[in-house]
Motif scaffolding. Structure first.
Motif, PDB file in Angstrom:
ATOM      1  N   SER A 160      -7.285  -5.729   5.278  1.00 35.02           N
ATOM      2  CA  SER A 160      -6.282  -4.653   5.207  1.00 35.02           C
ATOM      3  C   SER A 160      -6.844  -3.418   4.515  1.00 35.02           C
ATOM      4  O   SER A 160      -6.618  -2.290   4.967  1.00 35.02           O
ATOM      5  CB  SER A 160      -5.030  -5.138   4.473  1.00 35.02           C
ATOM      6  N   MET A 161      -7.569  -3.612   3.419  1.00 37.65           N
ATOM      7  CA  MET A 161      -8.151  -2.477   2.693  1.00 37.65           C
ATOM      8  C   MET A 161      -9.113  -1.703   3.590  1.00 37.65           C
ATOM      9  O   MET A 161      -9.083  -0.473   3.644  1.00 37.65           O
ATOM     10  CB  MET A 161      -8.855  -2.958   1.418  1.00 37.65           C
ATOM     11  N   GLU A 162      -9.972  -2.432   4.316  1.00 40.04           N
ATOM     12  CA  GLU A 162     -10.938  -1.781   5.207  1.00 40.04           C
ATOM     13  C   GLU A 162     -10.228  -1.038   6.335  1.00 40.04           C
ATOM     14  O   GLU A 162     -10.625   0.073   6.699  1.00 40.04           O
ATOM     15  CB  GLU A 162     -11.904  -2.820   5.783  1.00 40.04           C
TER      16      GLU A 162
ATOM     17  N   LYS B  59       4.277   0.187   7.188  1.00 36.79           N
ATOM     18  CA  LYS B  59       3.452  -0.150   8.358  1.00 36.79           C
ATOM     19  C   LYS B  59       2.154  -0.845   7.943  1.00 36.79           C
ATOM     20  O   LYS B  59       1.515  -1.484   8.773  1.00 36.79           O
ATOM     21  CB  LYS B  59       3.119   1.110   9.152  1.00 36.79           C
ATOM     22  N   LEU B  60       1.754  -0.697   6.692  1.00 37.13           N
ATOM     23  CA  LEU B  60       0.497  -1.268   6.220  1.00 37.13           C
ATOM     24  C   LEU B  60       0.772  -2.648   5.638  1.00 37.13           C
ATOM     25  O   LEU B  60       1.224  -2.801   4.516  1.00 37.13           O
ATOM     26  CB  LEU B  60      -0.143  -0.350   5.177  1.00 37.13           C
ATOM     27  N   LYS B  61       0.496  -3.661   6.456  1.00 36.90           N
ATOM     28  CA  LYS B  61       0.822  -5.031   6.077  1.00 36.90           C
ATOM     29  C   LYS B  61      -0.258  -5.982   6.554  1.00 36.90           C
ATOM     30  O   LYS B  61      -1.188  -5.591   7.255  1.00 36.90           O
ATOM     31  CB  LYS B  61       2.183  -5.415   6.627  1.00 36.90           C
ATOM     32  N   ASN B  62      -0.099  -7.233   6.202  1.00 42.28           N
ATOM     33  CA  ASN B  62      -1.038  -8.267   6.611  1.00 42.28           C
ATOM     34  C   ASN B  62      -0.855  -8.518   8.101  1.00 42.28           C
ATOM     35  O   ASN B  62       0.149  -9.081   8.523  1.00 42.28           O
ATOM     36  CB  ASN B  62      -0.790  -9.546   5.804  1.00 42.28           C
ATOM     37  N   GLN B  63      -1.814  -8.100   8.896  1.00 44.05           N
ATOM     38  CA  GLN B  63      -1.705  -8.177  10.354  1.00 44.05           C
ATOM     39  C   GLN B  63      -1.707  -9.609  10.881  1.00 44.05           C
ATOM     40  O   GLN B  63      -1.330  -9.841  12.023  1.00 44.05           O
ATOM     41  CB  GLN B  63      -2.839  -7.386  11.009  1.00 44.05           C
ATOM     42  N   GLY B  64      -2.107 -10.559  10.063  1.00 43.07           N
ATOM     43  CA  GLY B  64      -2.168 -11.946  10.517  1.00 43.07           C
ATOM     44  C   GLY B  64      -0.873 -12.710  10.348  1.00 43.07           C
ATOM     45  O   GLY B  64      -0.821 -13.913  10.574  1.00 43.07           O
TER      46      GLY B  64
ATOM     47  N   PHE C  97       0.844  -1.185   0.000  1.00 37.82           N
ATOM     48  CA  PHE C  97       0.000   0.000   0.000  1.00 37.82           C
ATOM     49  C   PHE C  97       0.884   1.240   0.000  1.00 37.82           C
ATOM     50  O   PHE C  97       1.874   1.304   0.720  1.00 37.82           O
ATOM     51  CB  PHE C  97      -0.947  -0.024   1.205  1.00 37.82           C
ATOM     52  N   VAL C  98       0.511   2.199  -0.823  1.00 32.32           N
ATOM     53  CA  VAL C  98       1.299   3.410  -1.029  1.00 32.32           C
ATOM     54  C   VAL C  98       0.576   4.584  -0.384  1.00 32.32           C
ATOM     55  O   VAL C  98      -0.621   4.796  -0.622  1.00 32.32           O
ATOM     56  CB  VAL C  98       1.523   3.647  -2.538  1.00 32.32           C
TER      57      VAL C  98
ATOM     58  N   SER D 153      -8.652 -13.591  -0.224  1.00 32.53           N
ATOM     59  CA  SER D 153      -9.293 -12.292  -0.446  1.00 32.53           C
ATOM     60  C   SER D 153      -9.758 -11.698   0.887  1.00 32.53           C
ATOM     61  O   SER D 153      -9.743 -10.482   1.059  1.00 32.53           O
ATOM     62  CB  SER D 153     -10.456 -12.407  -1.428  1.00 32.53           C
ATOM     63  N   ALA D 154     -10.125 -12.545   1.848  1.00 31.95           N
ATOM     64  CA  ALA D 154     -10.576 -12.041   3.156  1.00 31.95           C
ATOM     65  C   ALA D 154      -9.463 -11.256   3.848  1.00 31.95           C
ATOM     66  O   ALA D 154      -9.723 -10.205   4.447  1.00 31.95           O
ATOM     67  CB  ALA D 154     -11.040 -13.201   4.037  1.00 31.95           C
TER      68      ALA D 154
END
Length: 155
Positions: free
Chosen positions: A142-144, A120-125, A109-110, A136-137
């Motif tokens: 992440s998008m939300e 900092k914007l990464k897959n939290q899981g 994400f930019v 996709s979930a």
């Protein structure tokens, strides 16, 4: 000969417009031939950018592609992002597009303020391969989260 030229240039124009690389043609993907233009578009729009980097030969990419492509949630949320799809040689060479190593598929994400990858914007899981998404979930989550944070900043 004229027919050949017409077919060649028509086919070339059609292929040149395939910015989606078959990852959902209903999403408004931007021209993937110029990463700098993408970064500038992100800054000018005020929207976060979302970059999908994948390879044609990659098994994990092939597994994610139909999951991503068929997701109505990703398609709808993509309206709030500037979308960039990098296949094979379209992958940017700058190290900032590999924040925790060179693996694929990777979704980055930019930031709209800087036009650069926001690490900092990464897959939290995930604790390793933090920009890898297997469903996709996970991508929708992440998008939300990004859109929720953006709304809070605007208040």
């Amino acid at each position: 000969m004229q027919l050949f030229n017409l077919l060649f240039f028509t086919t070339s124009a059609i292929l040149a417009e395939n910015f989606h690389n078959d990852w959902n043609s209903n999403i408004n993907w931007v021209d993937n031939s110029d990463v700098s233009a993408f970064e500038n578009q992100v800054k000018e729009s005020g929207k976060y950018g979302m970059m999908v980097i994948h390879k044609s030969w990659c098994g994990a990419c092939k597994a994610l592609k139909p999951n991503f492509s068929s997701s109505e949630n990703i398609e709808k949320l993509s309206e709030n992002f500037i979308m960039f799809n990098a296949l094979d040689e379209q992958e940017p060479s700058d190290q900032s597009y590999q924040p925790d190593g060179g693996y694929i598929p990777i979704i980055l994400f930019v930031d709209p303020k800087t036009g650069k990858v926001d690490a900092k914007l990464k897959n939290q899981g995930r604790s390793d391969y933090q920009y890898f998404y297997s469903s996709s979930a996970e991508i929708v989550k992440s998008m939300e989260k990004i859109l929720e944070g953006q709304k809070k900043e605007e208040l």
